[in-house]
Each structure stands twice: as C-alpha cells, then as structure tokens.
Write an enzyme that holds these catalytic residues in place. Structure first.
Site, PDB file in Angstrom:
ATOM      1  N   SER A 136       0.759  -1.209   0.143  1.00  0.00           N
ATOM      2  CA  SER A 136      -0.115   0.149   0.029  1.00  0.00           C
ATOM      3  C   SER A 136       1.003   1.353  -0.112  1.00  0.00           C
ATOM      4  O   SER A 136       2.110   1.102   0.357  1.00  0.00           O
ATOM      5  CB  SER A 136      -0.860  -0.012   1.241  1.00  0.00           C
ATOM      6  OG  SER A 136      -1.742   1.193   1.449  1.00  0.00           O
ATOM      7  N   HIS A 137       0.375   2.430  -0.374  1.00  0.00           N
ATOM      8  CA  HIS A 137       0.973   3.607  -0.214  1.00  0.00           C
ATOM      9  C   HIS A 137       0.822   4.261   0.994  1.00  0.00           C
ATOM     10  O   HIS A 137      -0.261   4.374   1.460  1.00  0.00           O
ATOM     11  CB  HIS A 137       0.630   4.577  -1.371  1.00  0.00           C
ATOM     12  CG  HIS A 137       1.610   5.368  -1.644  1.00  0.00           C
ATOM     13  ND1 HIS A 137       1.940   6.338  -1.116  1.00  0.00           N
ATOM     14  CD2 HIS A 137       2.405   5.422  -2.975  1.00  0.00           C
ATOM     15  CE1 HIS A 137       2.918   7.046  -1.827  1.00  0.00           C
ATOM     16  NE2 HIS A 137       3.407   6.660  -2.770  1.00  0.00           N
ATOM     17  N   ALA A 138       1.926   4.900   1.455  1.00  0.00           N
ATOM     18  CA  ALA A 138       2.068   5.727   2.671  1.00  0.00           C
ATOM     19  C   ALA A 138       1.443   6.776   2.705  1.00  0.00           C
ATOM     20  O   ALA A 138       0.771   7.462   3.748  1.00  0.00           O
ATOM     21  CB  ALA A 138       3.309   5.508   3.414  1.00  0.00           C
TER      22      ALA A 138
ATOM     23  N   TYR B  77      -4.357   3.732  -2.708  1.00  0.00           N
ATOM     24  CA  TYR B  77      -3.265   3.038  -3.741  1.00  0.00           C
ATOM     25  C   TYR B  77      -2.547   1.777  -3.006  1.00  0.00           C
ATOM     26  O   TYR B  77      -1.771   2.100  -2.342  1.00  0.00           O
ATOM     27  CB  TYR B  77      -2.134   4.381  -3.917  1.00  0.00           C
ATOM     28  CG  TYR B  77      -1.252   4.084  -4.941  1.00  0.00           C
ATOM     29  CD1 TYR B  77      -1.239   2.840  -5.683  1.00  0.00           C
ATOM     30  CD2 TYR B  77      -0.238   5.211  -5.286  1.00  0.00           C
ATOM     31  CE1 TYR B  77      -0.113   2.875  -6.553  1.00  0.00           C
ATOM     32  CE2 TYR B  77       0.536   4.894  -6.197  1.00  0.00           C
ATOM     33  CZ  TYR B  77       0.665   3.752  -6.933  1.00  0.00           C
ATOM     34  OH  TYR B  77       1.672   3.604  -7.858  1.00  0.00           O
TER      35      TYR B  77
END
Length: 373
Positions: free
Chosen positions: A225-227, A232
């Site tokens: 996952s995107h931080a 996303y």
C-alpha cells in the site's frame, strides 16, 4: 551500429553488485571493460551455480567483460596495472574502506597521476563522515538509511527483496561517470569521484525524511500500500490481487462512480480529499474491499481499464518470466547460454559473454606488459 562508448577502456577492481552494475552499463554501451579479480575471483562468483555453473548475480552483471587475475601486492602485477591505467579512460573500484588508497589506487591519487582518467571510488559512506571506515553491504545500508523502517508490515520492518542499495549505487556511479566524460570533452581533464551507497538510499528516503523534519510525521509501514496516497494499494480478488490507484480528484471520482457504483463516496466528508482518505483508510477499505472480493483479477482489470483507471496485477516471479512486456536478451556463460531481462538502455546483447575466471589474463598481460618493455 557502433555503440556510444566504443573505444573507451575501463579498468575495474570490483566485486559483488554495486561496481559491477556500473561497469555492466559501460560494457553494454560498447566500452572495453577489464575486470581485475583476485585468485579466488569476485565474491559474487561463488554465491550459487544456478546458471550453467555460474551464479545468478555474476551472470547478470558481468556480461561483455574481460577477466584478468592479478595479485595487487605483487610488484610485477602493480606495474601491469600502472600500464593499463596509463591507457585507460575510466577506473572503478569498490574495495573495502581504505584498501584502494593504501595501494595507491584511490580516485584522488590516480587523478593526479593520470590527468585524463575518470576515477571513481564506490564506498559505503562518505569518506568525510564519521562512518568512513564502516563496511557496507546492501542490507546493512538499507537498514542504516531507514529504508527498512518504511518497508514491510506494521508488525515488522523488511528489506527490499532485491539489492536496492547496491543497484542504486551502481546507477549513480554510471551517471557520475557519464557526466565526468562529458566534462572531459569540454575541459580536457578527467575527474576523481566518490559515490556512497548510503547517500543514494538517503536520497531515495527524502519523502519520509521531509515528512519527519517538516511535519513531525512518521511514515508508517503499510505493506502493499502507499503511505501518503490513498487508495493506492492491493485488493484481494477471487483468484489473486490487483493494485488500484486514485492519485487525484478526477480519478477518485471516476473510481467511485464508474467502478464502485458509489458516487456518494466521492463527496463523503471522510473521503473527499487525499488527506482525509489517509486518516480514514480503514473505513475506506471496508467500502472498497467487498467490491473487488467478488471479482476475478481479469474482471477487475477489465473494469478498471474500461474507464481508463490505472491498475497492476500483483505478479509472482513466475508471472514475470511469462510477462508480455518482458524484453529478454541472450548471453553466454562458460557452461552455455541463458536469457535474462534485457537492460533498458541496450537490450540487444545477443553476443555478450560472461567471462570465466582469468579467461583473458594471458592476452591482457601480453598486451600491457609490452607497453612497459
């Protein structure tokens, strides 16, 4: 077609990944790369024997090079190196800290003695820092740079699954050499360069660093996952996973209305902008996950593609091996031929060979010993 670096001579005292990555790029571009090895050979020769008796790392990064076995403590072999350097355009080394300098082969020393030489020291840490003498291997630098702190799951940090620090360093070294060669064309002089592994990954870490320094925000480990962008991440389908992304307001609105059939989510106060979605990511996952759980990966990607939203499958290495976008090149090792993912700048490497240990020693000794006669 003549390759752009044809006619240039590169001397490399290298091992493992970082320096060989750099010189592989130079060899791909047509430079003659002479790889100086110890009697037992480059460390990477012995990691495994998976490619017809050659290790995967060595097969990947040593195509198109010549192998010369030398004892750098021998006076005769040192004279041979001096003869080679007098003709060379580029010198690359990644010996342990201080070793090259003790041998008189540090970049600064060589630049004084051979004014047109582009000499580069690949090191773990900047030699003007307190870490100058630290030994640096890939995972150690990944850990020291903080990369592992932002990689993995909330429960556990992880290293990147390939040699990220080494690869980053080799690419930076290659870029630095290209700049120095361009400057040599203008000014007529070479350069003494230093590229540090830690510097490369610290540069990659600038977004988490800026969040820390200016926002007092700790970048979390969020798995696949995107931080800082949401949604996303990967969502589970019936037969695999697909990564979806909504990077801007238009994509978010399109995802809600055209894919999920939930246009009201786009204006929900919890999800109306990216900062809100980051804060409420768990609640948003509960809205999105059930939709994809009902679909196969093929159905999910077809739906996303039909409304021009970006997506990516979560591929295995087996999937990569059969991927329709994978370009391959055929190279040779002493035990046969093999296919690898083609390098992006020069994918046509059909004639490149990976050398046996000391394969070119006799020829190179005759060529460069004659210079000192």
């Amino acid at each position: 077609m003549t390759r752009p670096l044809a006619g240039l001579l590169v001397i490399a005292i290298e091992q493992a990944v970082a320096a060989p990555m750099c010189t592989a790029r130079l060899a791909d571009a047509g430079a003659r790369v002479i790889k100086i090895e110890r009697g037992e050979g480059d460390t990477a020769r012995h990691y495994d024997a998976i490619v017809h008796g050659t290790s995967a790392y060595f097969a990947w990064l040593n195509r198109g090079k010549e192998s010369l076995v030398l004892d750098l403590k021998s006076a005769d072999d040192r004279r041979l190196v001096e003869n080679m350097l007098a003709k060379a355009d580029i010198f690359v080394q990644n010996l342990v800290p201080g070793a090259a300098k003790r041998l008189g082969l540090g970049a600064k020393d060589l630049a004084l003695r051979f004014p047109r030489l582009v000499a580069i020291d690949i090191v773990g840490y900047g030699q003007d820092t307190d870490y100058a003498g630290m030994r640096a291997y890939d995972m150690l630098v990944q850990a020291e740079s903080g990369l592992c702190a932002v990689t993995g799951s909330p429960e556990s940090p992880a290293k990147v699954g390939v040699s990220a620090a080494d690869i980053c360093t080799g690419m930076n070294a290659h870029a630095a050499i290209m700049e120095a060669l361009f400057e040599r064309e203008r000014a007529g002089r070479g350069a003494a360069l230093e590229i540090a592994m830690f510097d490369g990954l610290a540069d990659w870490m600038n977004v988490p660093l800026l969040h820390h320094d200016y926002g007092a925000r700790v970048t979390p480990r969020v798995g696949l996952s995107h931080a800082v962008i949401y949604p996303y991440r990967a969502f589970a389908c019936r037969d695999g996973e697909v990564v979806i992304v909504a990077q801007n307001a238009g994509e978010w609105s399109q995802l809600c209305s055209a894919v999920l059939g939930r246009p009201e989510l786009a204006t929900d106060i919890r999800f109306r902008d990216n900062p809100s979605r980051l804060i409420n990511r768990d609640a948003l996952d509960r809205e999105i996950a059930p939709f994809f759980a009902k679909l196969t990966v093929a159905q999910a990607t077809k739906t996303l593609e039909s409304v021009q939203l970006a997506w990516g499958r979560v591929s295995t290495v087996a999937d990569l091996s059969a991927h329709p976008a994978l370009r391959r090149a055929t190279c040779k090792v002493p035990g046969g031929s093999f296919q690898l993912a083609a390098p992006p700048l020069h994918p046509d490497l059909a004639s490149a060979s990976v050398p046996a240990l000391g394969e070119h020693s006799a020829l190179i000794r005759r060529e460069f010993s004659a210079m000192g006669a």
